[in-house]
Design a protein around this motif. Structure first.
Motif, PDB file in Angstrom:
ATOM      1  N   VAL A 175       0.839  -1.208   0.000  1.00  0.00           N
ATOM      2  CA  VAL A 175       0.000   0.000   0.000  1.00  0.00           C
ATOM      3  C   VAL A 175       0.872   1.256   0.000  1.00  0.00           C
ATOM      4  CG1 VAL A 175      -1.651   1.354   1.342  1.00  0.00           C
ATOM      5  CG2 VAL A 175      -1.980  -1.107   1.068  1.00  0.00           C
ATOM      6  N   ILE A 176       1.911   1.268   0.826  1.00  0.00           N
ATOM      7  CA  ILE A 176       2.791   2.446   0.894  1.00  0.00           C
ATOM      8  C   ILE A 176       3.502   2.667  -0.436  1.00  0.00           C
ATOM      9  CG2 ILE A 176       4.895   3.362   1.948  1.00  0.00           C
ATOM     10  CD1 ILE A 176       3.974   2.174   4.587  1.00  0.00           C
ATOM     11  N   CYS A 177       3.989   1.586  -1.029  1.00  0.00           N
ATOM     12  CA  CYS A 177       4.679   1.709  -2.322  1.00  0.00           C
ATOM     13  C   CYS A 177       3.725   2.210  -3.411  1.00  0.00           C
ATOM     14  CB  CYS A 177       5.283   0.367  -2.728  1.00  0.00           C
ATOM     15  SG  CYS A 177       6.695  -0.145  -1.731  1.00  0.00           S
ATOM     16  N   TYR A 178       2.522   1.660  -3.446  1.00  0.00           N
ATOM     17  CA  TYR A 178       1.576   2.010  -4.513  1.00  0.00           C
ATOM     18  C   TYR A 178       1.047   3.437  -4.354  1.00  0.00           C
ATOM     19  CZ  TYR A 178      -2.145   1.531  -7.942  1.00  0.00           C
ATOM     20  OH  TYR A 178      -2.949   1.711  -9.043  1.00  0.00           O
ATOM     21  N   PHE A 179       0.737   3.830  -3.119  1.00  0.00           N
ATOM     22  CA  PHE A 179       0.129   5.141  -2.882  1.00  0.00           C
ATOM     23  C   PHE A 179       1.141   6.155  -2.336  1.00  0.00           C
ATOM     24  CE2 PHE A 179      -3.654   2.366  -2.651  1.00  0.00           C
ATOM     25  CZ  PHE A 179      -4.474   3.040  -3.554  1.00  0.00           C
ATOM     26  N   TRP A 180       2.420   5.960  -2.634  1.00  0.00           N
ATOM     27  CA  TRP A 180       3.447   6.823  -2.063  1.00  0.00           C
ATOM     28  C   TRP A 180       3.206   8.294  -2.403  1.00  0.00           C
ATOM     29  CZ3 TRP A 180       6.497   7.548   1.658  1.00  0.00           C
ATOM     30  CH2 TRP A 180       7.492   8.534   1.591  1.00  0.00           C
ATOM     31  N   LYS A 181       2.846   8.599  -3.647  1.00  0.00           N
ATOM     32  CA  LYS A 181       2.609   9.984  -4.051  1.00  0.00           C
ATOM     33  C   LYS A 181       1.455  10.597  -3.264  1.00  0.00           C
ATOM     34  CE  LYS A 181       4.458   9.701  -8.763  1.00  0.00           C
ATOM     35  NZ  LYS A 181       4.148   9.851 -10.209  1.00  0.00           N
ATOM     36  N   LEU A 197      -6.916   5.047   4.586  1.00  0.00           N
ATOM     37  CA  LEU A 197      -7.435   4.937   5.949  1.00  0.00           C
ATOM     38  C   LEU A 197      -6.867   3.709   6.647  1.00  0.00           C
ATOM     39  CD1 LEU A 197      -9.460   5.720   8.215  1.00  0.00           C
ATOM     40  CD2 LEU A 197     -11.151   4.310   7.037  1.00  0.00           C
ATOM     41  N   GLY A 198      -6.631   2.651   5.880  1.00  0.00           N
ATOM     42  CA  GLY A 198      -6.183   1.403   6.481  1.00  0.00           C
ATOM     43  C   GLY A 198      -4.725   1.378   6.883  1.00  0.00           C
ATOM     44  N   ILE A 199      -3.912   2.335   6.408  1.00  0.00           N
ATOM     45  CA  ILE A 199      -2.473   2.300   6.690  1.00  0.00           C
ATOM     46  C   ILE A 199      -2.164   2.263   8.183  1.00  0.00           C
ATOM     47  CG2 ILE A 199      -0.340   3.665   6.544  1.00  0.00           C
ATOM     48  CD1 ILE A 199      -1.120   4.396   3.692  1.00  0.00           C
ATOM     49  N   PRO A 200      -2.717   3.185   9.006  1.00  0.00           N
ATOM     50  CA  PRO A 200      -2.405   3.109  10.446  1.00  0.00           C
ATOM     51  C   PRO A 200      -2.879   1.798  11.085  1.00  0.00           C
ATOM     52  CG  PRO A 200      -3.353   5.239   9.891  1.00  0.00           C
ATOM     53  CD  PRO A 200      -3.553   4.360   8.701  1.00  0.00           C
ATOM     54  N   ALA A 201      -4.094   1.361  10.720  1.00  0.00           N
ATOM     55  CA  ALA A 201      -4.647   0.140  11.320  1.00  0.00           C
ATOM     56  C   ALA A 201      -3.823  -1.081  10.936  1.00  0.00           C
ATOM     57  CB  ALA A 201      -6.104  -0.040  10.882  1.00  0.00           C
ATOM     58  N   ILE A 202      -3.447  -1.160   9.666  1.00  0.00           N
ATOM     59  CA  ILE A 202      -2.636  -2.300   9.204  1.00  0.00           C
ATOM     60  C   ILE A 202      -1.286  -2.290   9.893  1.00  0.00           C
ATOM     61  CG2 ILE A 202      -1.495  -3.325   7.206  1.00  0.00           C
ATOM     62  CD1 ILE A 202      -3.756  -2.214   5.472  1.00  0.00           C
ATOM     63  N   ALA A 203      -0.670  -1.107   9.990  1.00  0.00           N
ATOM     64  CA  ALA A 203       0.641  -1.001  10.635  1.00  0.00           C
ATOM     65  C   ALA A 203       0.569  -1.393  12.106  1.00  0.00           C
ATOM     66  CB  ALA A 203       1.169   0.429  10.493  1.00  0.00           C
ATOM     67  N   LEU A 204      -0.437  -0.874  12.805  1.00  0.00           N
ATOM     68  CA  LEU A 204      -0.570  -1.173  14.235  1.00  0.00           C
ATOM     69  C   LEU A 204      -0.839  -2.665  14.470  1.00  0.00           C
ATOM     70  CD1 LEU A 204      -2.698   1.904  15.369  1.00  0.00           C
ATOM     71  CD2 LEU A 204      -0.325   1.412  15.983  1.00  0.00           C
ATOM     72  N   ALA A 205      -1.702  -3.255  13.631  1.00  0.00           N
ATOM     73  CA  ALA A 205      -2.024  -4.676  13.789  1.00  0.00           C
ATOM     74  C   ALA A 205      -0.795  -5.545  13.534  1.00  0.00           C
ATOM     75  CB  ALA A 205      -3.148  -5.066  12.843  1.00  0.00           C
ATOM     76  N   GLY A 206      -0.065  -5.233  12.462  1.00  0.00           N
ATOM     77  CA  GLY A 206       1.111  -6.025  12.133  1.00  0.00           C
ATOM     78  C   GLY A 206       2.202  -5.904  13.178  1.00  0.00           C
ATOM     79  N   LEU A 207       2.480  -4.669  13.614  1.00  0.00           N
ATOM     80  CA  LEU A 207       3.527  -4.458  14.619  1.00  0.00           C
ATOM     81  C   LEU A 207       3.126  -5.054  15.964  1.00  0.00           C
ATOM     82  CD1 LEU A 207       4.516  -0.781  13.731  1.00  0.00           C
ATOM     83  CD2 LEU A 207       5.844  -2.868  13.278  1.00  0.00           C
TER      84      LEU A 207
END
Length: 286
Positions: free
Chosen positions: A70-76, A210-220
């Protein structure tokens, strides 16, 4: 098969070995970002192949692979929103769409963080009842029907820059449904965004941002859980194999999803979800 446990944490993936985990990593990567439920596939594919259930810990940790994609695809987009928000705060432009988007992402993340903390003991438990096939089957079926309703009744005209805080909160609450296996994080948030009349492309874009923080927190969080569970070195090596395979397949899946939504609709995923739910329920009760 029931999962293996490491100090109360479901770590069935360890006994599968690198090759099988790589295969499941590809499956998880493809289905994690598509609105089809990765958990459903992580339960169904091993069951059909006669493999050990990789467990909820694997599914949660593998979200870091999806995060990378997601970060790579939506980096811009991420850079633009971040820079725009900082600039808006400096100049006092409190009506800036970029700042509104940033605040919306934070606001929309709160519901799943609270629910995730409350449900963590149940979600990570060995042989969690939430990972039962009937639960996953009904979840797939219900979400497929809701997505179909969204396609039928919504206008799909609003742009992401038109996002209001109310929209972000509604989509954020819908994201809580992703804690139930079979619902799908992208499926629940995409459906909610479509019900808010966003275009399909912008509904998906907002869903993933919207999912970036949730995905990051869940994974970490899952990595911390595995550290505390004293996962052996072999387990970490196997997990790394899955993460690499999952990152590559997640990016490919995300690219394909955005192309489909630009040209068509969500109907391929609706049909697939409903069919998958029926198959899982047939296996469960047949």
């Amino acid at each position: 098969m029931s999962g293996a446990c490491t100090q109360g944490v479901d770590t069935g993936f360890v006994v599968l070995g690198a090759t099988k985990v790589a295969i499941l990593g590809v499956v998880q990567g493809i289905t994690e970002l598509l609105p089809v439920s990765s958990t459903a596939h992580m339960r169904l594919v091993p069951a059909l192949l006669g493999w050990q259930d990789p467990g909820s810990a694997f599914s949660a940790a593998m979200q870091l692979a999806a995060l990378t994609a997601v970060i790579c695809y939506f980096w811009k987009d991420i850079y633009s929103i971040t820079a725009g928000s900082i600039g808006a705060v400096r100049t006092g432009d409190w009506m800036s769409p970029k700042l509104r988007m940033s605040v919306g992402i934070v606001l929309g993340t709160i519901p799943i963080v609270v629910a995730g903390l409350l449900l963590a003991p149940l979600l990570n438990a060995c042989d969690s009842p939430l990972r039962a096939l009937p639960v996953i089957g009904f979840s797939c079926l219900i979400m497929g029907i809701l997505l179909a309703v969204a396609e039928f009744v919504c206008r799909h005209k609003r742009q992401a820059d038109d996002m209001r805080l109310r929209d972000a909160l509604i989509v954020g609450i819908a994201q809580v449904g992703a804690l139930i296996p079979g619902v799908s994080r992208s499926g629940s948030t995409l459906t909610a965004a479509l019900f808010r009349d966003f275009t399909r492309q912008d509904a998906a874009r907002f869903s993933f941002l919207l999912g970036i923080p949730a995905i990051a927190l869940a994974g970490l969080h899952e990595l911390v859980v595995l550290v505390h569970a004293h996962l052996p070195v072999q387990g970490w090596a196997i997990l790394l194999v899955g993460l690499v395979a999952g990152s590559i397949s997640s990016f490919a899946a995300l690219w394909g999803l955005m192309r489909i939504l630009e040209r068509f609709s969500t109907w391929p995923f609706i049909i697939y979800r409903i069919a998958l739910g029926i198959v899982i329920l047939w296996i469960s009760f047949g």
